[in-house]
Design a protein around this motif. Structure first.
Motif, PDB file in Angstrom:
ATOM      1  N   HIS A  58       0.816  -1.222   0.000  1.00  0.00           N
ATOM      2  CA  HIS A  58       0.000   0.000   0.000  1.00  0.00           C
ATOM      3  C   HIS A  58       0.851   1.274   0.000  1.00  0.00           C
ATOM      4  O   HIS A  58       0.545   2.241  -0.710  1.00  0.00           O
ATOM      5  CB  HIS A  58      -0.933  -0.038   1.217  1.00  0.00           C
ATOM      6  CG  HIS A  58      -1.855   1.132   1.319  1.00  0.00           C
ATOM      7  ND1 HIS A  58      -2.961   1.279   0.512  1.00  0.00           N
ATOM      8  CD2 HIS A  58      -1.837   2.217   2.128  1.00  0.00           C
ATOM      9  CE1 HIS A  58      -3.579   2.411   0.822  1.00  0.00           C
ATOM     10  NE2 HIS A  58      -2.925   3.005   1.805  1.00  0.00           N
TER      11      HIS A  58
ATOM     12  N   HIS B 292       1.261   4.555  -2.509  1.00  0.00           N
ATOM     13  CA  HIS B 292       1.221   5.993  -2.193  1.00  0.00           C
ATOM     14  C   HIS B 292       2.417   6.719  -2.819  1.00  0.00           C
ATOM     15  O   HIS B 292       2.262   7.785  -3.416  1.00  0.00           O
ATOM     16  CB  HIS B 292       1.227   6.210  -0.677  1.00  0.00           C
ATOM     17  CG  HIS B 292      -0.147   6.165  -0.061  1.00  0.00           C
ATOM     18  ND1 HIS B 292      -1.171   6.998  -0.452  1.00  0.00           N
ATOM     19  CD2 HIS B 292      -0.661   5.382   0.921  1.00  0.00           C
ATOM     20  CE1 HIS B 292      -2.257   6.731   0.263  1.00  0.00           C
ATOM     21  NE2 HIS B 292      -1.981   5.749   1.105  1.00  0.00           N
TER      22      HIS B 292
ATOM     23  N   SER C  51       0.314   9.217   6.251  1.00  0.00           N
ATOM     24  CA  SER C  51      -1.072   8.774   6.076  1.00  0.00           C
ATOM     25  C   SER C  51      -1.690   8.498   7.439  1.00  0.00           C
ATOM     26  O   SER C  51      -1.131   8.875   8.465  1.00  0.00           O
ATOM     27  CB  SER C  51      -1.091   7.515   5.205  1.00  0.00           C
ATOM     28  OG  SER C  51      -0.546   6.435   5.931  1.00  0.00           O
TER      29      SER C  51
ATOM     30  N   ASP D 185      -6.420   7.403  -0.295  1.00  0.00           N
ATOM     31  CA  ASP D 185      -6.438   6.056  -0.877  1.00  0.00           C
ATOM     32  C   ASP D 185      -7.173   5.987  -2.218  1.00  0.00           C
ATOM     33  O   ASP D 185      -8.292   6.491  -2.354  1.00  0.00           O
ATOM     34  CB  ASP D 185      -7.066   5.074   0.127  1.00  0.00           C
ATOM     35  CG  ASP D 185      -6.129   4.804   1.290  1.00  0.00           C
ATOM     36  OD1 ASP D 185      -4.952   5.213   1.210  1.00  0.00           O
ATOM     37  OD2 ASP D 185      -6.571   4.176   2.262  1.00  0.00           O
TER      38      ASP D 185
HETATM   39 ZN    ZN Z   1      -3.282   4.948   2.349  1.00  0.00          ZN
END
Ligand code: ZN
Ligand code: KG4
Length: 340
Positions: free
Chosen positions: A115, A119, A140, A306
Protein backbone atom coordinates in the motif's frame (compact mmCIF):
# COMPACT_ATOMS: atom_id res chain seq x y z
CA UNK A 1 8.79 -2.09 -23.98
CA UNK A 2 6.85 -2.33 -27.28
CA UNK A 3 3.43 -3.37 -26.09
CA UNK A 4 1.33 -1.21 -23.80
CA UNK A 5 0.67 -2.82 -20.42
CA UNK A 6 -2.87 -2.31 -19.19
CA UNK A 7 -3.44 -3.03 -15.50
CA UNK A 8 -6.63 -3.43 -13.50
CA UNK A 9 -5.84 -2.47 -9.92
CA UNK A 10 -7.79 -2.98 -6.71
CA UNK A 11 -7.44 -1.24 -3.33
CA UNK A 12 -9.42 -2.12 -0.19
CA UNK A 13 -6.97 -1.74 2.70
CA UNK A 14 -9.06 0.65 4.80
CA UNK A 15 -12.36 2.45 4.15
CA UNK A 16 -12.19 3.10 0.41
CA UNK A 17 -13.26 0.47 -2.10
CA UNK A 18 -11.34 1.37 -5.23
CA UNK A 19 -10.48 0.05 -8.68
CA UNK A 20 -8.63 1.62 -11.60
CA UNK A 21 -7.34 0.90 -15.07
CA UNK A 22 -3.91 2.31 -15.92
CA UNK A 23 -1.65 2.02 -18.97
CA UNK A 24 2.13 1.70 -18.59
CA UNK A 25 1.88 2.82 -14.99
CA UNK A 26 1.44 6.51 -15.64
CA UNK A 27 -1.71 6.93 -17.70
CA UNK A 28 -4.96 6.66 -15.77
CA UNK A 29 -7.94 5.49 -17.85
CA UNK A 30 -10.27 5.23 -14.85
CA UNK A 31 -10.02 5.67 -11.10
CA UNK A 32 -13.17 4.72 -9.20
CA UNK A 33 -13.29 5.35 -5.45
CA UNK A 34 -16.23 4.39 -3.30
CA UNK A 35 -15.77 6.06 0.07
CA UNK A 36 -17.36 4.45 3.13
CA UNK A 37 -16.91 7.55 5.32
CA UNK A 38 -20.64 8.01 6.03
CA UNK A 39 -20.85 4.54 7.60
CA UNK A 40 -17.88 5.14 9.93
CA UNK A 41 -18.55 8.80 10.79
CA UNK A 42 -20.98 8.11 13.62
CA UNK A 43 -18.39 5.88 15.36
CA UNK A 44 -15.65 8.53 15.11
CA UNK A 45 -13.30 6.23 13.19
CA UNK A 46 -13.09 3.22 10.88
CA UNK A 47 -14.92 0.15 12.20
CA UNK A 48 -13.08 -2.84 10.69
CA UNK A 49 -16.13 -5.11 10.58
CA UNK A 50 -18.22 -2.49 8.74
CA UNK A 51 -15.32 -1.78 6.36
CA UNK A 52 -15.07 -5.46 5.34
CA UNK A 53 -18.80 -5.78 4.82
CA UNK A 54 -19.04 -2.61 2.71
CA UNK A 55 -16.07 -3.72 0.60
CA UNK A 56 -17.85 -7.02 -0.12
CA UNK A 57 -21.03 -5.18 -1.12
CA UNK A 58 -19.26 -2.75 -3.44
CA UNK A 59 -16.17 -4.37 -4.87
CA UNK A 60 -17.74 -5.94 -7.97
CA UNK A 61 -19.61 -2.75 -8.90
CA UNK A 62 -16.47 -0.67 -8.45
CA UNK A 63 -14.42 -3.03 -10.64
CA UNK A 64 -17.14 -3.08 -13.33
CA UNK A 65 -17.28 0.72 -13.36
CA UNK A 66 -13.50 1.03 -13.58
CA UNK A 67 -13.45 -1.28 -16.62
CA UNK A 68 -16.44 0.43 -18.24
CA UNK A 69 -15.08 3.93 -17.76
CA UNK A 70 -11.75 2.85 -19.22
CA UNK A 71 -13.53 1.36 -22.25
CA UNK A 72 -11.95 -1.99 -21.34
CA UNK A 73 -12.99 -5.55 -20.68
CA UNK A 74 -11.09 -8.18 -18.74
CA UNK A 75 -9.92 -9.57 -22.10
CA UNK A 76 -7.60 -6.64 -22.68
CA UNK A 77 -6.16 -6.51 -19.15
CA UNK A 78 -2.51 -7.64 -18.97
CA UNK A 79 -2.21 -7.88 -15.19
CA UNK A 80 -4.19 -7.45 -11.98
CA UNK A 81 -2.53 -5.47 -9.19
CA UNK A 82 -3.95 -5.59 -5.69
CA UNK A 83 -3.03 -4.15 -2.30
CA UNK A 84 -2.21 -7.06 0.02
CA UNK A 85 -0.85 -5.05 2.98
CA UNK A 86 -0.50 -3.20 5.22
CA UNK A 87 -4.05 -2.46 6.34
CA UNK A 88 -7.08 -4.01 8.02
CA UNK A 89 -6.95 -7.75 7.45
CA UNK A 90 -10.64 -8.24 6.72
CA UNK A 91 -10.70 -5.25 4.38
CA UNK A 92 -7.56 -6.34 2.53
CA UNK A 93 -8.92 -9.86 2.11
CA UNK A 94 -11.88 -8.60 0.08
CA UNK A 95 -9.65 -6.97 -2.56
CA UNK A 96 -7.16 -9.83 -2.55
CA UNK A 97 -9.93 -12.43 -2.99
CA UNK A 98 -11.58 -10.48 -5.81
CA UNK A 99 -8.24 -10.05 -7.58
CA UNK A 100 -7.36 -13.73 -7.21
CA UNK A 101 -10.79 -14.82 -8.48
CA UNK A 102 -10.50 -12.67 -11.63
CA UNK A 103 -6.88 -13.66 -12.21
CA UNK A 104 -7.78 -17.36 -11.93
CA UNK A 105 -10.97 -17.19 -14.01
CA UNK A 106 -9.35 -15.21 -16.85
CA UNK A 107 -5.80 -16.53 -16.50
CA UNK A 108 -4.39 -13.02 -15.98
CA UNK A 109 -1.07 -12.48 -14.10
CA UNK A 110 -1.49 -11.28 -10.51
CA UNK A 111 0.78 -8.79 -8.71
CA UNK A 112 0.45 -8.08 -4.97
CA UNK A 113 1.29 -4.47 -4.12
CA UNK A 114 2.43 -2.80 -0.90
CA UNK A 115 0.00 0.00 0.00
CA UNK A 116 2.74 2.50 0.89
CA UNK A 117 4.60 1.71 -2.32
CA UNK A 118 1.34 2.66 -4.04
CA UNK A 119 1.22 5.99 -2.19
CA UNK A 120 4.81 6.79 -3.22
CA UNK A 121 4.12 5.80 -6.85
CA UNK A 122 1.14 8.18 -6.99
CA UNK A 123 3.77 10.82 -7.73
CA UNK A 124 4.53 9.19 -11.09
CA UNK A 125 0.98 9.65 -12.37
CA UNK A 126 1.01 13.40 -12.94
CA UNK A 127 4.77 13.88 -13.17
CA UNK A 128 5.79 11.94 -16.25
CA UNK A 129 9.37 13.17 -15.93
CA UNK A 130 9.83 12.05 -12.31
CA UNK A 131 12.24 9.13 -11.93
CA UNK A 132 14.04 7.74 -8.87
CA UNK A 133 16.18 8.49 -6.95
CA UNK A 134 14.28 10.91 -4.74
CA UNK A 135 13.22 11.33 -1.11
CA UNK A 136 9.56 10.87 -0.23
CA UNK A 137 7.60 11.80 2.88
CA UNK A 138 4.73 9.33 3.31
CA UNK A 139 2.20 10.66 5.81
CA UNK A 140 -1.07 8.77 6.08
CA UNK A 141 -3.49 7.50 8.70
CA UNK A 142 -1.28 4.54 9.51
CA UNK A 143 2.24 5.66 8.52
CA UNK A 144 4.68 8.53 8.75
CA UNK A 145 7.82 7.51 6.89
CA UNK A 146 10.71 9.33 5.30
CA UNK A 147 11.76 7.07 2.47
CA UNK A 148 14.73 7.16 0.15
CA UNK A 149 13.36 5.90 -3.19
CA UNK A 150 16.55 4.51 -4.70
CA UNK A 151 14.98 2.92 -7.78
CA UNK A 152 11.57 1.60 -8.82
CA UNK A 153 10.58 -0.74 -5.99
CA UNK A 154 13.82 -0.15 -4.04
CA UNK A 155 13.28 1.70 -0.79
CA UNK A 156 15.23 2.60 2.30
CA UNK A 157 13.33 3.94 5.29
CA UNK A 158 15.33 6.78 6.82
CA UNK A 159 12.76 7.93 9.36
CA UNK A 160 9.53 6.66 10.84
CA UNK A 161 7.12 7.51 13.60
CA UNK A 162 7.80 6.03 17.03
CA UNK A 163 4.14 6.20 18.02
CA UNK A 164 1.16 7.79 16.24
CA UNK A 165 1.13 8.44 12.49
CA UNK A 166 0.58 12.06 11.44
CA UNK A 167 -2.90 11.31 10.09
CA UNK A 168 -3.79 9.46 13.29
CA UNK A 169 -2.85 12.59 15.28
CA UNK A 170 -5.08 14.70 13.01
CA UNK A 171 -7.95 12.25 13.53
CA UNK A 172 -7.54 12.06 17.33
CA UNK A 173 -7.23 15.82 17.82
CA UNK A 174 -10.21 16.46 15.52
CA UNK A 175 -12.30 14.10 17.64
CA UNK A 176 -11.16 15.86 20.84
CA UNK A 177 -12.15 19.29 19.55
CA UNK A 178 -15.46 18.00 18.26
CA UNK A 179 -14.79 18.14 14.52
CA UNK A 180 -15.50 14.44 13.92
CA UNK A 181 -14.13 11.92 11.42
CA UNK A 182 -12.10 12.04 9.23
CA UNK A 183 -10.09 14.61 11.13
CA UNK A 184 -7.48 15.67 8.58
CA UNK A 185 -9.71 17.51 6.08
CA UNK A 186 -11.79 19.00 8.93
CA UNK A 187 -8.75 20.39 10.77
CA UNK A 188 -7.34 21.63 7.44
CA UNK A 189 -10.57 23.61 6.89
CA UNK A 190 -11.02 24.86 10.48
CA UNK A 191 -7.37 25.96 10.65
CA UNK A 192 -7.95 28.49 7.85
CA UNK A 193 -10.02 30.57 10.27
CA UNK A 194 -7.53 30.26 13.15
CA UNK A 195 -4.24 31.77 14.26
CA UNK A 196 -1.44 29.16 14.03
CA UNK A 197 0.70 31.10 16.52
CA UNK A 198 -1.98 31.51 19.18
CA UNK A 199 -1.08 28.36 21.17
CA UNK A 200 2.42 26.91 21.44
CA UNK A 201 2.28 23.12 21.15
CA UNK A 202 5.47 21.01 21.36
CA UNK A 203 7.56 19.99 18.33
CA UNK A 204 8.85 16.58 19.40
CA UNK A 205 12.36 15.40 18.63
CA UNK A 206 13.34 11.75 18.97
CA UNK A 207 16.63 11.53 20.85
CA UNK A 208 19.37 10.12 18.62
CA UNK A 209 17.08 9.68 15.57
CA UNK A 210 17.03 12.92 13.67
CA UNK A 211 14.54 11.73 11.06
CA UNK A 212 12.10 9.83 13.26
CA UNK A 213 8.79 11.34 14.31
CA UNK A 214 6.72 11.28 17.47
CA UNK A 215 3.23 12.73 17.55
CA UNK A 216 1.72 11.25 20.70
CA UNK A 217 3.18 13.99 22.96
CA UNK A 218 1.63 16.64 20.73
CA UNK A 219 -1.73 14.88 20.90
CA UNK A 220 -1.48 14.75 24.72
CA UNK A 221 -0.53 18.45 24.84
CA UNK A 222 -3.69 19.33 22.90
CA UNK A 223 -5.80 17.14 25.23
CA UNK A 224 -4.19 18.80 28.30
CA UNK A 225 -4.87 22.23 26.85
CA UNK A 226 -8.55 21.30 26.33
CA UNK A 227 -8.87 19.81 29.85
CA UNK A 228 -7.31 22.84 31.48
CA UNK A 229 -9.57 25.20 29.57
CA UNK A 230 -12.57 23.15 30.67
CA UNK A 231 -11.46 23.19 34.31
CA UNK A 232 -11.06 26.95 34.20
CA UNK A 233 -14.43 27.30 32.50
CA UNK A 234 -12.86 28.95 29.46
CA UNK A 235 -14.31 28.55 25.99
CA UNK A 236 -11.93 27.01 23.51
CA UNK A 237 -11.37 28.63 20.16
CA UNK A 238 -11.55 25.53 17.95
CA UNK A 239 -10.04 27.25 14.91
CA UNK A 240 -7.03 28.42 16.95
CA UNK A 241 -6.46 24.93 18.39
CA UNK A 242 -6.76 23.40 14.90
CA UNK A 243 -4.38 25.95 13.36
CA UNK A 244 -1.80 25.71 16.18
CA UNK A 245 -1.88 21.90 16.23
CA UNK A 246 -1.61 21.75 12.45
CA UNK A 247 1.36 24.13 12.48
CA UNK A 248 3.15 21.94 15.04
CA UNK A 249 2.69 18.86 12.80
CA UNK A 250 3.65 20.73 9.63
CA UNK A 251 6.78 22.26 11.21
CA UNK A 252 8.10 18.83 12.23
CA UNK A 253 7.24 17.13 8.93
CA UNK A 254 8.84 19.97 6.94
CA UNK A 255 11.97 20.24 9.10
CA UNK A 256 12.71 16.52 9.08
CA UNK A 257 12.00 16.24 5.36
CA UNK A 258 14.25 19.11 4.32
CA UNK A 259 17.06 17.83 6.59
CA UNK A 260 16.72 14.34 5.12
CA UNK A 261 16.81 15.62 1.54
CA UNK A 262 19.95 17.62 2.33
CA UNK A 263 21.60 14.73 4.19
CA UNK A 264 21.01 12.41 1.22
CA UNK A 265 22.32 15.02 -1.21
CA UNK A 266 19.10 14.70 -3.20
CA UNK A 267 17.58 17.48 -5.28
CA UNK A 268 14.16 15.86 -5.61
CA UNK A 269 11.52 15.53 -2.93
CA UNK A 270 8.00 14.11 -3.11
CA UNK A 271 5.10 13.72 -0.68
CA UNK A 272 2.46 11.01 -0.45
CA UNK A 273 -0.44 9.73 1.65
CA UNK A 274 -3.62 11.35 2.93
CA UNK A 275 -1.84 14.01 5.00
CA UNK A 276 0.02 15.09 1.84
CA UNK A 277 -3.24 16.69 0.72
CA UNK A 278 -3.03 19.11 3.68
CA UNK A 279 -3.04 22.70 2.41
CA UNK A 280 -0.66 24.15 5.02
CA UNK A 281 1.84 21.30 4.55
CA UNK A 282 1.83 21.67 0.76
CA UNK A 283 2.25 25.46 0.95
CA UNK A 284 5.09 25.31 3.48
CA UNK A 285 6.95 22.54 1.65
CA UNK A 286 6.63 24.42 -1.61
CA UNK A 287 8.12 27.52 0.02
CA UNK A 288 10.98 25.66 1.70
CA UNK A 289 11.85 23.54 -1.34
CA UNK A 290 11.87 26.68 -3.46
CA UNK A 291 14.24 28.36 -0.98
CA UNK A 292 16.56 25.34 -0.89
CA UNK A 293 16.56 24.70 -4.66
CA UNK A 294 14.81 21.32 -4.26
CA UNK A 295 12.35 20.11 -6.92
CA UNK A 296 9.08 19.47 -5.12
CA UNK A 297 6.54 16.86 -6.31
CA UNK A 298 3.06 16.36 -4.88
CA UNK A 299 0.16 14.35 -6.23
CA UNK A 300 -3.25 16.02 -6.64
CA UNK A 301 -5.31 15.44 -3.47
CA UNK A 302 -7.30 12.61 -5.11
CA UNK A 303 -4.06 10.67 -5.61
CA UNK A 304 -2.85 11.45 -2.04
CA UNK A 305 -5.73 9.74 -0.24
CA UNK A 306 -6.44 6.06 -0.88
CA UNK A 307 -7.10 5.19 -4.52
CA UNK A 308 -6.43 2.29 -6.87
CA UNK A 309 -4.62 4.19 -9.66
CA UNK A 310 -1.54 4.44 -7.43
CA UNK A 311 -1.70 0.64 -6.92
CA UNK A 312 -1.77 0.23 -10.71
CA UNK A 313 1.35 2.41 -11.02
CA UNK A 314 3.27 0.51 -8.35
CA UNK A 315 1.98 -2.79 -9.79
CA UNK A 316 3.25 -1.84 -13.26
CA UNK A 317 6.83 -1.31 -12.06
CA UNK A 318 6.73 -4.60 -10.14
CA UNK A 319 5.18 -6.37 -13.15
CA UNK A 320 7.83 -5.26 -15.67
CA UNK A 321 10.50 -6.44 -13.22
CA UNK A 322 8.88 -9.86 -13.37
CA UNK A 323 7.09 -9.89 -10.01
CA UNK A 324 4.14 -12.32 -9.96
CA UNK A 325 1.95 -13.46 -7.07
CA UNK A 326 0.46 -16.93 -6.78
CA UNK A 327 -3.11 -17.89 -5.92
CA UNK A 328 -1.86 -18.30 -2.37
CA UNK A 329 -1.46 -14.49 -2.08
CA UNK A 330 -2.76 -13.55 1.36
CA UNK A 331 -3.51 -10.30 3.18
CA UNK A 332 -0.54 -9.20 5.32
CA UNK A 333 -1.78 -6.54 7.77
CA UNK A 334 1.70 -5.46 8.94
CA UNK A 335 3.59 -5.87 5.65
CA UNK A 336 6.95 -4.03 5.66
CA UNK A 337 7.92 -1.71 2.84
CA UNK A 338 10.36 -3.29 0.39
CA UNK A 339 9.44 -6.87 1.41
CA UNK A 340 7.56 -9.15 -0.98
ZN1 ZN B 1 -3.28 4.95 2.35
O1 KG4 C 1 -3.54 7.63 2.86
P1 KG4 C 1 -4.86 7.66 3.50
O2 KG4 C 1 -6.06 7.99 2.65
O3 KG4 C 1 -5.18 6.28 4.19
C1 KG4 C 1 -4.20 5.56 4.87
O4 KG4 C 1 -3.40 4.84 4.18
O5 KG4 C 1 -4.13 5.71 6.11
O6 KG4 C 1 -4.74 8.67 4.72
C2 KG4 C 1 -5.82 8.95 5.55
C3 KG4 C 1 -5.36 9.93 6.59
C4 KG4 C 1 -6.40 10.21 7.66
O7 KG4 C 1 -5.77 10.15 8.92
C5 KG4 C 1 -6.87 11.61 7.33
O8 KG4 C 1 -7.31 12.33 8.45
C6 KG4 C 1 -5.61 12.22 6.73
O9 KG4 C 1 -5.04 11.19 5.97
N1 KG4 C 1 -5.93 13.36 5.85
C7 KG4 C 1 -5.48 14.62 6.08
C8 KG4 C 1 -6.07 15.43 5.07
N2 KG4 C 1 -6.81 14.64 4.24
C9 KG4 C 1 -6.70 13.36 4.75
N3 KG4 C 1 -4.70 15.11 7.05
C10 KG4 C 1 -4.46 16.44 7.04
N4 KG4 C 1 -4.99 17.29 6.12
C11 KG4 C 1 -5.79 16.84 5.13
N5 KG4 C 1 -6.31 17.68 4.23
Amino acid sequence: MDKDIKILSIESSCDETAAAVTVNGREVLSNIIYSQIVFHEEYGGVVPEIASRKHIEKINQVIDRALKEAGSTLDDIDAIAVTYGPGLVGALLVGVSAAKAIAFAKNIPLVGVHHIEGHICANFIENRELEPPFICLVASGGHSHLVSVKDYGVYEIIGRTRDDAAGEAFDKVARAIGLGYPGGPKIDKAAREGDPDSIVFPRAKVEGSEYDFSFSGLKSAVLNYLNQAEMKGETVNTANVAASFQKAVVDVLVEHSINAVKMCGSKKFAIAGGVASNTALRTELERRCDMEGIEFYRPSPVYCTDNAAMIGTAGYYEFIKGARSGYDLNAVPALELGKR
